[in-house]
Design a protein around this motif. Structure first.
Motif, PDB file in Angstrom:
ATOM      1  N   ASP A   1      35.623  44.327  38.457  1.00 57.16           N
ATOM      2  CA  ASP A   1      37.076  44.369  38.546  1.00 57.16           C
ATOM      3  C   ASP A   1      37.718  43.164  37.872  1.00 57.16           C
ATOM      4  OD1 ASP A   1      37.082  46.765  39.862  1.00 57.16           O
ATOM      5  OD2 ASP A   1      38.253  46.071  41.575  1.00 57.16           O
ATOM      6  N   ILE A   2      37.093  42.013  37.991  1.00 52.59           N
ATOM      7  CA  ILE A   2      37.625  40.804  37.356  1.00 52.59           C
ATOM      8  C   ILE A   2      37.648  40.955  35.842  1.00 52.59           C
ATOM      9  CG2 ILE A   2      37.157  38.353  36.916  1.00 52.59           C
ATOM     10  CD1 ILE A   2      36.140  38.201  39.836  1.00 52.59           C
ATOM     11  N   GLN A   3      36.596  41.517  35.279  1.00 49.81           N
ATOM     12  CA  GLN A   3      36.540  41.710  33.830  1.00 49.81           C
ATOM     13  C   GLN A   3      37.623  42.677  33.362  1.00 49.81           C
ATOM     14  OE1 GLN A   3      32.393  42.866  33.576  1.00 49.81           O
ATOM     15  NE2 GLN A   3      31.775  40.815  32.914  1.00 49.81           N
ATOM     16  N   ILE A   4      37.861  43.746  34.129  1.00 52.17           N
ATOM     17  CA  ILE A   4      38.921  44.690  33.775  1.00 52.17           C
ATOM     18  C   ILE A   4      40.294  44.025  33.898  1.00 52.17           C
ATOM     19  CG2 ILE A   4      40.098  46.811  34.522  1.00 52.17           C
ATOM     20  CD1 ILE A   4      37.340  47.935  35.219  1.00 52.17           C
ATOM     21  N   TYR A   5      40.474  43.237  34.934  1.00 52.31           N
ATOM     22  CA  TYR A   5      41.732  42.515  35.134  1.00 52.31           C
ATOM     23  C   TYR A   5      42.010  41.593  33.946  1.00 52.31           C
ATOM     24  CZ  TYR A   5      44.962  39.186  37.425  1.00 52.31           C
ATOM     25  OH  TYR A   5      46.029  38.374  37.751  1.00 52.31           O
ATOM     26  N   ILE A   6      41.005  40.869  33.496  1.00 48.69           N
ATOM     27  CA  ILE A   6      41.168  39.973  32.344  1.00 48.69           C
ATOM     28  C   ILE A   6      41.530  40.776  31.100  1.00 48.69           C
ATOM     29  CG2 ILE A   6      39.935  38.423  30.773  1.00 48.69           C
ATOM     30  CD1 ILE A   6      38.353  37.430  33.209  1.00 48.69           C
ATOM     31  N   SER A   7      40.854  41.907  30.904  1.00 42.97           N
ATOM     32  CA  SER A   7      41.136  42.753  29.752  1.00 42.97           C
ATOM     33  C   SER A   7      42.572  43.255  29.761  1.00 42.97           C
ATOM     34  CB  SER A   7      40.161  43.937  29.738  1.00 42.97           C
ATOM     35  OG  SER A   7      40.483  44.854  28.714  1.00 42.97           O
ATOM     36  N   PHE A   8      43.060  43.642  30.936  1.00 49.77           N
ATOM     37  CA  PHE A   8      44.430  44.135  31.029  1.00 49.77           C
ATOM     38  C   PHE A   8      45.430  43.025  30.783  1.00 49.77           C
ATOM     39  CE2 PHE A   8      43.091  48.209  31.997  1.00 49.77           C
ATOM     40  CZ  PHE A   8      44.181  49.044  32.174  1.00 49.77           C
ATOM     41  N   LEU A   9      45.151  41.847  31.273  1.00 54.58           N
ATOM     42  CA  LEU A   9      46.051  40.722  30.994  1.00 54.58           C
ATOM     43  C   LEU A   9      46.160  40.490  29.487  1.00 54.58           C
ATOM     44  CD1 LEU A   9      44.938  38.115  33.698  1.00 54.58           C
ATOM     45  CD2 LEU A   9      47.092  39.385  33.655  1.00 54.58           C
ATOM     46  N   ASN A  10      45.034  40.506  28.815  1.00 58.48           N
ATOM     47  CA  ASN A  10      45.012  40.220  27.374  1.00 58.48           C
ATOM     48  C   ASN A  10      45.642  41.325  26.538  1.00 58.48           C
ATOM     49  OD1 ASN A  10      43.757  37.659  27.397  1.00 58.48           O
ATOM     50  ND2 ASN A  10      41.754  38.594  27.716  1.00 58.48           N
ATOM     51  N   ASN A  11      45.621  42.550  27.043  1.00 60.05           N
ATOM     52  CA  ASN A  11      46.133  43.682  26.266  1.00 60.05           C
ATOM     53  C   ASN A  11      47.556  44.091  26.639  1.00 60.05           C
ATOM     54  OD1 ASN A  11      43.799  44.161  24.660  1.00 60.05           O
ATOM     55  ND2 ASN A  11      42.793  45.085  26.422  1.00 60.05           N
ATOM     56  N   ALA A  12      48.101  43.506  27.694  1.00 59.95           N
ATOM     57  CA  ALA A  12      49.441  43.897  28.146  1.00 59.95           C
ATOM     58  C   ALA A  12      50.490  43.514  27.111  1.00 59.95           C
ATOM     59  CB  ALA A  12      49.748  43.241  29.481  1.00 59.95           C
ATOM     60  N   VAL A  13      51.305  44.478  26.708  1.00 64.15           N
ATOM     61  CA  VAL A  13      52.285  44.220  25.647  1.00 64.15           C
ATOM     62  C   VAL A  13      53.484  43.426  26.162  1.00 64.15           C
ATOM     63  CG1 VAL A  13      51.610  46.270  24.344  1.00 64.15           C
ATOM     64  CG2 VAL A  13      53.417  46.457  26.066  1.00 64.15           C
ATOM     65  N   ASN A  14      53.669  43.361  27.473  1.00 66.82           N
ATOM     66  CA  ASN A  14      54.842  42.681  28.023  1.00 66.82           C
ATOM     67  C   ASN A  14      54.585  41.235  28.412  1.00 66.82           C
ATOM     68  OD1 ASN A  14      53.237  44.044  30.206  1.00 66.82           O
ATOM     69  ND2 ASN A  14      54.623  42.901  31.530  1.00 66.82           N
ATOM     70  N   LEU A  15      53.327  40.804  28.423  1.00 72.10           N
ATOM     71  CA  LEU A  15      53.010  39.441  28.853  1.00 72.10           C
ATOM     72  C   LEU A  15      52.932  38.500  27.649  1.00 72.10           C
ATOM     73  CD1 LEU A  15      50.255  40.027  31.581  1.00 72.10           C
ATOM     74  CD2 LEU A  15      52.738  39.791  31.879  1.00 72.10           C
TER      75      LEU A  15
END
Length: 255
Positions: free
Chosen positions: A217-231
């Motif tokens: 889950d941590i790895q997926i969370y990191i991936s989503f942070l890096n790919n989020a277009v709004n952050l």
């Protein structure tokens, strides 16, 4: 209504545990171009799920589904016999199978006695295999996001910065002005739980253990942070720094 935001008008599906249980996630993902996800540090998410599901806290909080939770015989027995607090849960994760085994009395929901192995049960819960004891933990990032195609646009709303991120997402989707959000006092009142009988007593050793089992889950969370277009880059840096403070060993191996 007239106050409905751009984002809420454009969101076609609301995906929570019922959609996951019915196997509707893949269908929904394939019928959208983007997703808006609300998420938080996986360690904080798991500890929160443990606390709000603990029988002693359920008696105080009385969530909408609390009667359904109490009908599951393994629920109360697991917390009473295996892990009365979050630190004991972490210790169960490190135990050998067969070290602590209990028999749970049969009820109308189960027609035979249940053998409860604390080590096995705790691992099944945190690895998202066991749906009854901590239901919210069953549907972690891996369970929810495994069917998501990699080409989907992702807007990630951080729980800690919920309203700030909601404003940004609406602006990116074409809102002519910043949407109205609750003030800080209203937000604190909304989220207030008061003192609970069982609070987190997680030690550094326990935290390290739980982080180890949450690696996926941590790895997926990191991936989503890096790919989020709004952050922004700074948003991602702050989120990763907070995660680093929680689970440094896993973060270092995942970057």
């Amino acid at each position: 209504g007239k106050d409905e935001t751009i984002a809420s008008k454009r969101i076609k599906y609301y995906l929570h545990t019922p959609a996951a249980k019915r196997g509707k996630l893949e269908w929904a993902y394939n019928h959208t171009t983007s997703i808006v996800m609300v998420g938080r540090n996986p360690l904080e998410r798991f500890v929160s799920a443990f606390l709000v599901t603990h029988p002693k806290n359920v008696e105080v909080l009385k969530p909408p589904n609390w009667y359904a939770v109490k009908k599951v015989p393994i629920h109360d027995a697991a917390f009473e016999d295996c892990f009365p607090n979050i630190e004991e849960f972490a210790r169960c994760l490190n135990q050998r199978r067969g070290q602590n085994v209990y028999n749970v009395t049969a009820t109308e929901l189960h027609h035979k006695s249940i053998t409860m192995d604390c080590a096995e049960l705790s691992r099944d819960i945190i690895l998202q295999k066991e749906p009854f004891v901590i239901p919210h933990a069953r549907w972690g990032y891996r369970s929810f996001l495994k069917p998501l195609p990699s080409n989907k646009e992702v807007f990630f709303i951080r729980t800690k910065y919920l309203w700030e991120d909601w404003v940004v997402v609406n602006n990116m989707l074409g809102s002519p002005h910043n949407v109205t959000v609750p003030n800080s006092d209203e937000t604190k009142k909304l989220n207030a739980r008061g003192e609970l009988p069982i609070e987190s007593n997680l030690s550094d050793e326990g935290r390290t253990t739980i982080c180890h089992f949450l690696k996926g889950d941590i790895q997926i969370y990191i991936s989503f942070l890096n790919n989020a277009v709004n952050l922004s880059d700074e948003d991602v840096r702050v989120a990763l720094q907070e995660l680093q403070e929680s689970c440094p060993e896993i973060v270092q191996s995942s970057l």
